[in-house]
Design a protein around this motif. Structure first.
Motif, short mmCIF file in Angstrom:
data_model
loop_
_atom_site.label_atom_id
_atom_site.label_comp_id
_atom_site.label_asym_id
_atom_site.label_seq_id
_atom_site.Cartn_x
_atom_site.Cartn_y
_atom_site.Cartn_z
N LEU A 335 0.82 -1.20 0.00
CA LEU A 335 0.00 0.00 0.00
C LEU A 335 0.86 1.25 0.00
O LEU A 335 0.55 2.24 -0.68
CB LEU A 335 -0.94 0.00 1.21
CG LEU A 335 -2.09 -1.02 1.17
CD1 LEU A 335 -2.80 -1.07 2.51
CD2 LEU A 335 -3.07 -0.66 0.06
N ARG A 336 1.93 1.23 0.77
CA ARG A 336 2.85 2.37 0.77
C ARG A 336 3.45 2.59 -0.61
O ARG A 336 3.61 3.74 -1.06
CB ARG A 336 3.96 2.15 1.79
CG ARG A 336 3.53 2.36 3.24
CD ARG A 336 4.69 2.09 4.18
NE ARG A 336 4.35 2.42 5.56
CZ ARG A 336 5.13 2.18 6.60
NH1 ARG A 336 6.32 1.61 6.40
NH2 ARG A 336 4.75 2.52 7.81
N ARG A 337 3.81 1.49 -1.28
CA ARG A 337 4.38 1.61 -2.62
C ARG A 337 3.36 2.23 -3.58
O ARG A 337 3.70 3.11 -4.38
CB ARG A 337 4.82 0.24 -3.13
CG ARG A 337 5.58 0.27 -4.46
CD ARG A 337 5.73 -1.12 -5.03
NE ARG A 337 4.44 -1.69 -5.37
CZ ARG A 337 3.76 -1.36 -6.48
NH1 ARG A 337 4.24 -0.46 -7.33
NH2 ARG A 337 2.60 -1.94 -6.74
N GLN A 338 2.10 1.74 -3.46
CA GLN A 338 1.05 2.27 -4.33
C GLN A 338 0.78 3.74 -4.05
O GLN A 338 0.59 4.55 -4.97
CB GLN A 338 -0.22 1.45 -4.16
CG GLN A 338 -0.11 0.02 -4.66
CD GLN A 338 -1.38 -0.77 -4.41
OE1 GLN A 338 -2.44 -0.20 -4.10
NE2 GLN A 338 -1.29 -2.09 -4.57
N VAL A 339 0.77 4.11 -2.76
CA VAL A 339 0.55 5.52 -2.41
C VAL A 339 1.69 6.38 -2.94
O VAL A 339 1.48 7.49 -3.46
CB VAL A 339 0.42 5.67 -0.88
CG1 VAL A 339 0.48 7.13 -0.47
CG2 VAL A 339 -0.88 5.05 -0.41
N ALA A 340 2.92 5.86 -2.80
CA ALA A 340 4.07 6.62 -3.30
C ALA A 340 3.98 6.81 -4.81
O ALA A 340 4.28 7.89 -5.35
CB ALA A 340 5.36 5.92 -2.93
N THR A 341 3.56 5.76 -5.52
CA THR A 341 3.41 5.84 -6.98
C THR A 341 2.34 6.84 -7.35
O THR A 341 2.52 7.69 -8.25
CB THR A 341 3.08 4.46 -7.55
OG1 THR A 341 4.14 3.54 -7.23
CG2 THR A 341 2.91 4.52 -9.05
N LEU A 342 1.18 6.76 -6.65
CA LEU A 342 0.09 7.69 -6.93
C LEU A 342 0.51 9.12 -6.63
O LEU A 342 0.17 10.06 -7.36
CB LEU A 342 -1.13 7.31 -6.11
CG LEU A 342 -1.85 6.02 -6.52
CD1 LEU A 342 -2.93 5.66 -5.51
CD2 LEU A 342 -2.48 6.18 -7.91
N SER A 343 1.25 9.29 -5.53
CA SER A 343 1.70 10.62 -5.17
C SER A 343 2.65 11.17 -6.22
O SER A 343 2.59 12.36 -6.58
CB SER A 343 2.38 10.57 -3.80
OG SER A 343 2.87 11.83 -3.43
N ASN A 346 0.68 12.03 -9.27
CA ASN A 346 -0.10 13.25 -9.04
C ASN A 346 0.80 14.48 -9.09
O ASN A 346 0.44 15.52 -9.65
CB ASN A 346 -0.78 13.18 -7.67
CG ASN A 346 -1.72 14.34 -7.43
OD1 ASN A 346 -2.62 14.61 -8.23
ND2 ASN A 346 -1.51 15.02 -6.31
#
Length: 359
Positions: A335-343, A346
């Motif tokens: 989830l952290r990896r996905q959030v970092a990618t989305l961030s 963005n």
């Protein structure tokens, strides 16, 4: 020996079958012969009945209806087969006390009170002013310190040590290697880190019908008493600290340890390797699961587990959650990896929008 009818009456059981058969002992389902009685307390063992040759079977009425009983086998129906079997076995094994007197190889101090009905083996040592009750049995290597008092029908097995001024009630059994009345673990530490031993001036008092296993240690009180109340049963390798009170009919399983000045009310059950902190109050009927560490008072009837011990059902849920932690860690990392990618995406989109606006 006794008839099946006599044994059934002894345990308030309901007899079915021939009650006049004489039996000589109790044995398990696989080994019991025609002159022996056996018992069945668990339906999982019912398949062994087909090959059982016992003269009588102790069983609960509901279980008797579920099982196929061999032809000719008498039944003693009771609500608690395990308890009834224990009472019957103890009766069949009971033998009158046969005093052997004081062996010439025993060492007896001055002013001791020793009845004629005793058995004191070679190598036993009694200090001065020791008082023994009737039918006491002291095996080889037992040491009883000065001014100790031992009640009737006490058995101290080989190499038990009883420190001076200890008091044992009636029908106490202490198994080999146990020590009653040794110093408690108490030290005062100065500024240099040196530990100064505190004197322990109290005693150990053991009430009636207590059994203490092998290689246990019960420390005497700093002041006053360390008290084991009537009916308590203590397994092997248990440590009981100074000024502890163990309540009536309490059960303490092997390798448990109780720190100083903790009080256990009646019928507490401590599982194997349980540790209790000092100066606690453990309420009546508390059950502590094996390997738990108790650091606070427990209300009567509590069932606790874990380290630190918490309510048992909560500990079970926590244990299940603990087993899932590796998966949860992996999920959090993903989830952290996905959030970092989305961030990052963005941020890139924002930057791209700003560049378009500047043009």
């Amino acid at each position: 020996m006794a008839t099946i009818k006599e044994l059934a009456a002894m345990v308030d059981g309901i007899l079915a079958g021939d009650g006049d058969v004489m039996v000589t002992g109790l044995n398990d389902l696989e080994r019991a012969g025609p002159q022996e009685v056996t018992f069945l307390a668990d339906h999982k063992l019912a398949d062994k009945l087909a090959r059982c040759r016992a003269g009588a079977l102790i069983i609960s009425p509901p279980l008797a209806e579920q099982c196929t009983i061999p032809a000719g086998m008498a039944l003693i129906k009771v609500s608690n087969p395990y308890l009834a079997a224990t009472r019957i076995q103890n009766f069949l094994l009971a033998t009158p006390f046969a005093p052997t007197g004081v062996h010439p190889g025993a060492l007896i101090g001055e002013d001791c009170s020793i009845p004629e009905e005793v058995s004191i083996a070679a190598g036993a040592v009694l200090g001065h002013r020791v008082r023994l009750g009737r039918r006491v049995k002291l095996e080889a290597g037992v040491v009883v310190g000065d001014d100790s008092v031992i009640g009737d029908d006490v058995v101290l097995h080989a190499n038990v040590t009883v420190y001076p001024r200890s008091v044992l009630g009636n029908r106490v059994i202490v198994h080999s290697g146990s020590v009653l009345g040794s110093d408690g673990f108490g030290y005062a530490t100065d500024r240099q880190g040196n530990h100064h031993k505190r004197a322990h001036l109290g005693i150990v008092r053991i009430e009636d019908d207590v059994e203490i296993g092998a290689n246990c240690c019960v420390d005497r009180g700093t002041f006053g008493e360390t008290l084991i109340k009537s009916g308590a049963k203590i397994d092997n390798l248990v440590q009981i600290g100074h000024n502890v009170v163990v309540g009536e009919n309490t059960l303490i399983v092997a390798q448990a340890g109780i720190a100083g000045s903790t009080v256990l009310d009646r019928q507490v059950v401590l599982g194997g390797q349980v540790a209790l902190n000092g100066h606690l109050r453990i309420g009546a009927g508390v059950m502590v699961a094996a390997k738990s560490g108790v650091h606070n008072d427990q209300e009567p009837g509590a069932v606790v587990s874990g380290m630190p011990a918490i309510e048992h059902k909560k500990w079970l849920r926590a244990s299940i959650a603990f087993g899932k932690l590796p998966d949860l860690v992996r999920e959090v990392r993903e989830l952290r990896r996905q959030v970092a990618t989305l961030s990052a995406d963005n941020q890139a989109n924002n930057n791209s929008g700003k560049e378009s606006g500047d043009e």
